[in-house]
Design a protein around this motif. Structure first.
Motif, mmCIF file in Angstrom:
data_model
loop_
_atom_site.group_PDB
_atom_site.id
_atom_site.type_symbol
_atom_site.label_atom_id
_atom_site.label_comp_id
_atom_site.label_asym_id
_atom_site.label_seq_id
_atom_site.Cartn_x
_atom_site.Cartn_y
_atom_site.Cartn_z
ATOM 1 N N LEU A 152 64.085 20.324 9.869
ATOM 2 C CA LEU A 152 64.665 19.032 10.208
ATOM 3 C C LEU A 152 63.568 17.990 10.288
ATOM 4 O O LEU A 152 62.623 18.132 11.074
ATOM 5 C CB LEU A 152 65.399 19.124 11.554
ATOM 6 C CG LEU A 152 65.825 17.814 12.219
ATOM 7 C CD1 LEU A 152 66.838 17.067 11.355
ATOM 8 C CD2 LEU A 152 66.382 18.085 13.617
ATOM 9 N N GLY A 153 63.662 16.958 9.464
ATOM 10 C CA GLY A 153 62.721 15.858 9.546
ATOM 11 C C GLY A 153 63.176 14.858 10.601
ATOM 12 O O GLY A 153 64.288 14.343 10.534
ATOM 13 N N VAL A 154 62.334 14.611 11.589
ATOM 14 C CA VAL A 154 62.695 13.745 12.722
ATOM 15 C C VAL A 154 61.742 12.555 12.758
ATOM 16 O O VAL A 154 60.534 12.732 12.713
ATOM 17 C CB VAL A 154 62.611 14.506 14.062
ATOM 18 C CG1 VAL A 154 62.949 13.576 15.221
ATOM 19 C CG2 VAL A 154 63.536 15.711 14.052
ATOM 20 N N ASP A 155 62.306 11.348 12.838
ATOM 21 C CA ASP A 155 61.456 10.165 13.001
ATOM 22 C C ASP A 155 61.804 9.363 14.251
ATOM 23 O O ASP A 155 61.171 8.354 14.541
ATOM 24 C CB ASP A 155 61.530 9.264 11.761
ATOM 25 C CG ASP A 155 62.905 8.637 11.566
ATOM 26 O OD1 ASP A 155 63.807 8.906 12.371
ATOM 27 O OD2 ASP A 155 63.068 7.873 10.592
ATOM 28 N N LEU A 181 60.367 18.882 12.649
ATOM 29 C CA LEU A 181 59.046 18.364 12.324
ATOM 30 C C LEU A 181 59.023 16.839 12.440
ATOM 31 O O LEU A 181 59.889 16.141 11.901
ATOM 32 C CB LEU A 181 58.644 18.779 10.910
ATOM 33 C CG LEU A 181 57.212 18.422 10.498
ATOM 34 C CD1 LEU A 181 56.635 19.522 9.621
ATOM 35 C CD2 LEU A 181 57.161 17.092 9.739
ATOM 36 N N HIS A 182 58.032 16.342 13.158
ATOM 37 C CA HIS A 182 57.804 14.898 13.258
ATOM 38 C C HIS A 182 56.370 14.630 12.861
ATOM 39 O O HIS A 182 55.427 15.142 13.479
ATOM 40 C CB HIS A 182 58.056 14.416 14.689
ATOM 41 C CG HIS A 182 57.701 12.978 14.899
ATOM 42 N ND1 HIS A 182 58.328 11.951 14.234
ATOM 43 C CD2 HIS A 182 56.774 12.389 15.710
ATOM 44 C CE1 HIS A 182 57.815 10.791 14.626
ATOM 45 N NE2 HIS A 182 56.857 11.027 15.514
ATOM 46 N N HIS A 235 57.598 20.625 16.191
ATOM 47 C CA HIS A 235 56.251 20.563 15.602
ATOM 48 C C HIS A 235 55.902 19.109 15.314
ATOM 49 O O HIS A 235 56.595 18.431 14.554
ATOM 50 C CB HIS A 235 56.197 21.381 14.317
ATOM 51 C CG HIS A 235 54.829 21.448 13.705
ATOM 52 N ND1 HIS A 235 53.764 22.062 14.317
ATOM 53 C CD2 HIS A 235 54.345 20.962 12.534
ATOM 54 C CE1 HIS A 235 52.685 21.972 13.559
ATOM 55 N NE2 HIS A 235 53.025 21.292 12.471
ATOM 56 N N VAL A 236 54.832 18.628 15.941
ATOM 57 C CA VAL A 236 54.331 17.272 15.715
ATOM 58 C C VAL A 236 53.017 17.385 14.964
ATOM 59 O O VAL A 236 52.114 18.129 15.369
ATOM 60 C CB VAL A 236 54.126 16.518 17.040
ATOM 61 C CG1 VAL A 236 53.559 15.125 16.775
ATOM 62 C CG2 VAL A 236 55.444 16.407 17.798
ATOM 63 N N THR A 237 52.917 16.662 13.864
ATOM 64 C CA THR A 237 51.708 16.737 13.059
ATOM 65 C C THR A 237 51.243 15.339 12.696
ATOM 66 O O THR A 237 52.048 14.426 12.494
ATOM 67 C CB THR A 237 51.955 17.559 11.771
ATOM 68 O OG1 THR A 237 50.743 17.647 11.017
ATOM 69 C CG2 THR A 237 53.022 16.920 10.898
ATOM 70 N N ARG A 238 49.961 15.180 12.629
ATOM 71 C CA ARG A 238 49.386 13.894 12.206
ATOM 72 C C ARG A 238 49.168 13.936 10.704
ATOM 73 O O ARG A 238 48.427 14.776 10.191
ATOM 74 C CB ARG A 238 48.081 13.627 12.936
ATOM 75 C CG ARG A 238 47.431 12.313 12.525
ATOM 76 C CD ARG A 238 46.274 11.956 13.430
ATOM 77 N NE ARG A 238 45.589 10.753 12.966
ATOM 78 C CZ ARG A 238 44.651 10.112 13.659
ATOM 79 N NH1 ARG A 238 44.287 10.569 14.850
ATOM 80 N NH2 ARG A 238 44.078 9.033 13.176
ATOM 81 N N GLY A 239 49.841 13.071 10.001
ATOM 82 C CA GLY A 239 49.736 13.036 8.548
ATOM 83 C C GLY A 239 50.967 12.401 7.941
ATOM 84 O O GLY A 239 51.868 11.948 8.638
#
Length: 295
Positions: A152-155, A181-182, A235-239
């Protein structure tokens, strides 16, 4: 029958793969399945009144009926318990499929059809129905990992809340977990105000990351209580969002994204991230728009 799943077919291998996916979706939902083909006579305009049927047109219609019959048979083979109907509708594919999507729980289409250019990764009709569909649109791309989670893409946007709801409901139907995932960068993350008004408007080290973790937690709030059987891995990722989602899609059975997020222009029906997923994801992609955005 509690609902209806629509699948668009044109005889291409991609659309037949969509039929199999749609049959499974209908079975999970306890819904009916309607196989739809948009009959578009390529040479002559559709007559307004009764006229003698041309032999070439009869032959063309026979081809259409055969490809629809093949699709129906494949659906019944995959899910014999599902009530499968079919419709051959005269009209341009986008117009026909958009009309069919009204009132449906889900529309399923293949990523590529019989028309278009060989070099395209995804057909123009697929992109347009993902933008204009009146229900969630599932685009069948590469073969998914059957043991993988739903990604799931979360913004954190209001527009993305419908995608979160869809992902949890879909995970409950399939009996699988969710990887939520954000992704963020300093360029797309709003800078939080300082906790002390005397401090300058600047973030201390780690503040942006903490704020983005809060964005993800808030977006998922309430769904875990509603779907206690669904395991969630936040899951939080920088990118970059596109790059992160494409990477994790290689081990997913489904990728769920909103039609539009918190970036881009207000007039766009389909955002850059969702378009990128339609072209580059390694698994089927569900594009879910907020009800108020549907046209």
């Amino acid at each position: 029958m509690s609902g209806l799943v629509i699948v668009g077919v044109d005889g291409s291998p991609s659309s037949l793969a969509a039929v199999e996916t749609a049959a499974r979706e209908a079975r999970w939902r306890g819904a009916g399945l309607r196989v739809v083909h948009a009959f578009h006579w390529p040479v002559m305009p559709v007559p307004l009144g009764p006229v003698p049927q041309d032999p070439a047109e009869r032959e063309f219609r026979d081809v259409v009926e055969n490809l629809v019959a093949e699709a129906v048979e494949r659906a019944r083979t995959v899910a014999p318990e599902v009530d499968v109907t079919h419709a051959v509708v005269t009209g341009e594919p986008l117009t026909v499929l958009e009309a069919q999507s009204r009132g449906a729980e889900l529309m399923v289409v293949g990523s590529r059809g019989m028309g278009g250019f060989v070099g395209l990764l995804v057909g123009s009709t697929t992109v347009r129905i993902a933008a204009h569909g009146q229900c969630p649109v599932l685009v069948v791309r590469e073969q998914p990992d059957p043991a993988g989670p739903i990604v799931l893409g979360v913004d954190g946007s209001r527009a993305g809340a419908a995608a979160v709801d869809f992902a949890f409901a879909e995970a409950a139907l399939r009996g699988v977990g969710i990887l939520a995932l954000h992704a963020w960068t300093p360029w797309n993350a709003p800078v939080p105000p300082p906790q002390d008004p005397t401090e300058p408007y600047a973030s201390r080290p780690g503040m942006l990351a903490q704020a983005e973790e809060a964005v993800l937690a808030e977006a998922l709030a309430g769904r875990r209580e509603r779907y206690p059987e669904v395991s969630v891995e936040p899951h939080v990722t920088r990118g970059g969002t596109r790059e992160a989602l494409i990477e994790v899609s290689s081990t997913a059975q489904l990728l769920v994204v909103g039609a539009r997020g918190r970036g881009g222009f207000a007039g766009l029906l389909l955002g850059s991230v969702s378009q990128a997923m339609l072209h580059h994801a390694h698994c089927p992609v569900a594009v879910v728009r907020r009800p108020g955005e549907r046209r």
